[in-house]
Design a protein around this motif. Sequence first.
Motif, PDB file in Angstrom:
ATOM      1  N   VAL A   1       0.849  -1.206   0.000  1.00  0.00           N
ATOM      2  CA  VAL A   1       0.000   0.000   0.000  1.00  0.00           C
ATOM      3  C   VAL A   1       0.880   1.250   0.000  1.00  0.00           C
ATOM      4  O   VAL A   1       0.662   2.192  -0.780  1.00  0.00           O
ATOM      5  CB  VAL A   1      -0.933  -0.012   1.229  1.00  0.00           C
ATOM      6  CG1 VAL A   1      -1.624   1.344   1.390  1.00  0.00           C
ATOM      7  CG2 VAL A   1      -1.980  -1.098   1.075  1.00  0.00           C
TER       8      VAL A   1
ATOM      9  N   HIS B   1       9.399   6.859 -18.786  1.00  0.00           N
ATOM     10  CA  HIS B   1       8.315   5.874 -18.734  1.00  0.00           C
ATOM     11  C   HIS B   1       8.571   4.773 -19.752  1.00  0.00           C
ATOM     12  O   HIS B   1       8.435   3.589 -19.459  1.00  0.00           O
ATOM     13  CB  HIS B   1       6.981   6.539 -19.067  1.00  0.00           C
ATOM     14  CG  HIS B   1       6.362   7.216 -17.882  1.00  0.00           C
ATOM     15  ND1 HIS B   1       6.251   6.615 -16.662  1.00  0.00           N
ATOM     16  CD2 HIS B   1       5.826   8.443 -17.745  1.00  0.00           C
ATOM     17  CE1 HIS B   1       5.674   7.429 -15.818  1.00  0.00           C
ATOM     18  NE2 HIS B   1       5.414   8.562 -16.449  1.00  0.00           N
TER      19      HIS B   1
ATOM     20  N   GLN C   1       3.990   1.521  -0.997  1.00  0.00           N
ATOM     21  CA  GLN C   1       4.744   1.643  -2.256  1.00  0.00           C
ATOM     22  C   GLN C   1       3.844   2.147  -3.368  1.00  0.00           C
ATOM     23  O   GLN C   1       4.257   2.946  -4.201  1.00  0.00           O
ATOM     24  CB  GLN C   1       5.358   0.297  -2.640  1.00  0.00           C
ATOM     25  CG  GLN C   1       6.595  -0.003  -1.814  1.00  0.00           C
ATOM     26  CD  GLN C   1       7.164  -1.369  -2.084  1.00  0.00           C
ATOM     27  OE1 GLN C   1       6.508  -2.224  -2.635  1.00  0.00           O
ATOM     28  NE2 GLN C   1       8.400  -1.582  -1.663  1.00  0.00           N
ATOM     29  N   THR C   2       2.597   1.705  -3.359  1.00  0.00           N
ATOM     30  CA  THR C   2       1.652   2.186  -4.375  1.00  0.00           C
ATOM     31  C   THR C   2       1.453   3.686  -4.206  1.00  0.00           C
ATOM     32  O   THR C   2       1.364   4.429  -5.162  1.00  0.00           O
ATOM     33  CB  THR C   2       0.313   1.457  -4.225  1.00  0.00           C
ATOM     34  OG1 THR C   2       0.559   0.078  -4.229  1.00  0.00           O
ATOM     35  CG2 THR C   2      -0.630   1.808  -5.357  1.00  0.00           C
ATOM     36  N   ARG C   3       1.406   4.101  -2.956  1.00  0.00           N
ATOM     37  CA  ARG C   3       1.073   5.503  -2.715  1.00  0.00           C
ATOM     38  C   ARG C   3       2.288   6.417  -2.836  1.00  0.00           C
ATOM     39  O   ARG C   3       2.209   7.507  -3.382  1.00  0.00           O
ATOM     40  CB  ARG C   3       0.473   5.603  -1.313  1.00  0.00           C
ATOM     41  CG  ARG C   3       0.261   7.007  -0.881  1.00  0.00           C
ATOM     42  CD  ARG C   3      -1.120   7.234  -0.375  1.00  0.00           C
ATOM     43  NE  ARG C   3      -1.302   8.617  -0.065  1.00  0.00           N
ATOM     44  CZ  ARG C   3      -1.905   9.064   0.996  1.00  0.00           C
ATOM     45  NH1 ARG C   3      -2.391   8.217   1.854  1.00  0.00           N
ATOM     46  NH2 ARG C   3      -2.036  10.345   1.193  1.00  0.00           N
ATOM     47  N   PHE C   4       3.418   5.994  -2.280  1.00  0.00           N
ATOM     48  CA  PHE C   4       4.545   6.913  -2.185  1.00  0.00           C
ATOM     49  C   PHE C   4       5.715   6.568  -3.094  1.00  0.00           C
ATOM     50  O   PHE C   4       6.711   7.278  -3.099  1.00  0.00           O
ATOM     51  CB  PHE C   4       5.034   6.997  -0.734  1.00  0.00           C
ATOM     52  CG  PHE C   4       3.974   7.521   0.200  1.00  0.00           C
ATOM     53  CD1 PHE C   4       3.558   8.836   0.137  1.00  0.00           C
ATOM     54  CD2 PHE C   4       3.362   6.690   1.112  1.00  0.00           C
ATOM     55  CE1 PHE C   4       2.575   9.315   0.983  1.00  0.00           C
ATOM     56  CE2 PHE C   4       2.385   7.159   1.965  1.00  0.00           C
ATOM     57  CZ  PHE C   4       1.988   8.483   1.901  1.00  0.00           C
ATOM     58  N   GLY C   5       5.631   5.453  -3.808  1.00  0.00           N
ATOM     59  CA  GLY C   5       6.692   5.128  -4.761  1.00  0.00           C
ATOM     60  C   GLY C   5       8.029   4.949  -4.091  1.00  0.00           C
ATOM     61  O   GLY C   5       8.153   4.228  -3.094  1.00  0.00           O
ATOM     62  N   SER C   6       9.032   5.647  -4.606  1.00  0.00           N
ATOM     63  CA  SER C   6      10.394   5.415  -4.120  1.00  0.00           C
ATOM     64  C   SER C   6      10.577   5.880  -2.686  1.00  0.00           C
ATOM     65  O   SER C   6      11.533   5.491  -2.011  1.00  0.00           O
ATOM     66  CB  SER C   6      11.384   6.136  -5.032  1.00  0.00           C
ATOM     67  OG  SER C   6      11.102   7.508  -5.025  1.00  0.00           O
TER      68      SER C   6
END
Lengths: 396, 225
Positions: free
Chosen positions: B11, B151, B13-18
């Motif tokens: 959760v 990307h 990692q999905t929200r805050f990435g790195s």
Amino acid sequence: MIACIRTPHPSLVAAWLTAPALRNQALVLGGLANERGTVIAASEQARALGVREGKSLNQAQQAAPDAVFQPVDTPATARVRARLLATLHAISPEVAAADEPGYAFLKLDGLALRWPNRRQLLEEIVRRVESSIAVQPVIGVAGTMFVSKLAADRAEPRAPVIVETAETRAYLGPLPIDVLPIDKDLHQYLELLGLRTLAALQAISRPAFRRQFGIKALEAYDLALGIDRRRLRPWHPPHRIEESQPLEPPIDDTQALQFIARALSERISESLLAAGLGTRLIRIVLDQEGAGPLRVEVGFAYPVTMTGEIFDGIRPRLLKASIAAPLERITVRAGRLEPGYVRQPGLLLRRDGFQESLADAIARLQEEYRPELVQRASLRQDAPPLPDRRILWKPA
Amino acid sequence: MPDRLQEAITVLQTRFGSAAPHSAQPDHPARPSGIAELDALTGIGGWPVGRLSLLAGPIGSGKRTIAQRSVASASREGSVVYIDFPGRLDPEFLSRFDADLGRLLIVRPKNIREGMASARVLARAGADLVCLDLPRARAAGLDAELPHLLHRVAEATCTLLLVQDADADDAVRYYASLILAFQRSAFIFGRDGDLEGLQVEATVMKNRLAAPGRRARWVMPYPIP
């Protein structure tokens, strides 16, 4: 062999599931008694009073004044239909919905290994359908869809009618010509000629029948012999691709929203790729804290599968969305699923179907800009040691 | 790891990435550079795949030679793209590093937009390594184009090298997962006075995939014609 599973009209089943008390009452579906309209479905009790499908509601009320009149719950009816087919699909993927509501076909070939005893298989079908939509189905089994449907019409609960292929003609013989899907004129013509049963038709040779009634009537003749050339068109359960992410604590900035939307696009893309599908419509639901959900729809000109394509489509819409309160949850659903046929060959390549070959990419760049944009270099071994002579530049 | 903890990490990692917690153990694919010292310096065994690596340093520090050596090494494995903004690439020099010139595509763009579009298209089409050799002057518009390129690079598992003489923009430094600063310590001359190589000193200025701050010094011989 093909089994025809007959259940009451799905609209009736839907009404019974909503209100079980209606099961033992005369129920007429199609509208309220004082409305103009026709009867779509009627329960056994209502039929016993003379109510038939297609009659006007006014006539139905005169025939059964104490019956319960209700409009058809279309979404619930569709759910009942889908549930019945999904239940049968779990037994064998070769399942098809019939044109008449309440009928479904199931191909039994290939199930002998799992259910060597056909009676046990039919009992299992009855049990599963009963537990799924809470009605007892009746089953007819025969070599073709036409005959199995006739068998199902004549079967009773817990007493399926099985017509072996060799017995098909004998089974059909005594049946009246009314069972054939023929127009009124042909029906009258056959009756005038004294051909009132299928056995009478079976007694005529095919060329003679063709000479007398024309080539169009041959289909009915074939059905009378038990030959049904229609193919069972398998029904496939709907594929639902949806990803959802709760946001805890709720967020209110678009940067974070984009980040999460991209992650969800990735998951949607993975599901699409796994099923070889593309989507032409992405629906996003943003649940807002203390406010109604915000819905965003993004359409695509062609079925998209790739994360980049999906996210490129939804990103500008998310940025423009008028978010009134912090978001508690984001749900992304892929709608209008289509086979990713454009991409299918590419699915076998590295990564996914969106990858074009290097040669195509070079050609596209050269066409878009100029041929010298992408070059290859080679060395001329026999040339003098001057760079402009030694190196041979060529458009790639 | 307990399932609930893993769920919580997913959760985050999905929200805050790195910025989210991640395992201390590096698990990042890398493409060997062809220089053992450099591979050791990055901490992951080469240039990170699917990410941007920036080679910075003054003119004559050896960064372009290192990039070309990596290009030569990668060309022996697969397709390589060299986006040559200054127009100074010498294929003969590359061939001396045993580069497979048949697999090398040289793009000579007129402007940043053209070069970045080429990089994007070719990365997506399956090039294993894309080397962007930027012009000496500050590249206007690079910061806007870079996210799109990154990307595509990440999706196509391509390695992206960026060679820049000028001070890198904030955007480039932000998007780069690995920044190596090069400095020439000395020229290496042969007995007869010929220039034979460079002594290069490299510092890891930024590393998102392993510990930053490492330094290394090595002699990089020029290929003998």
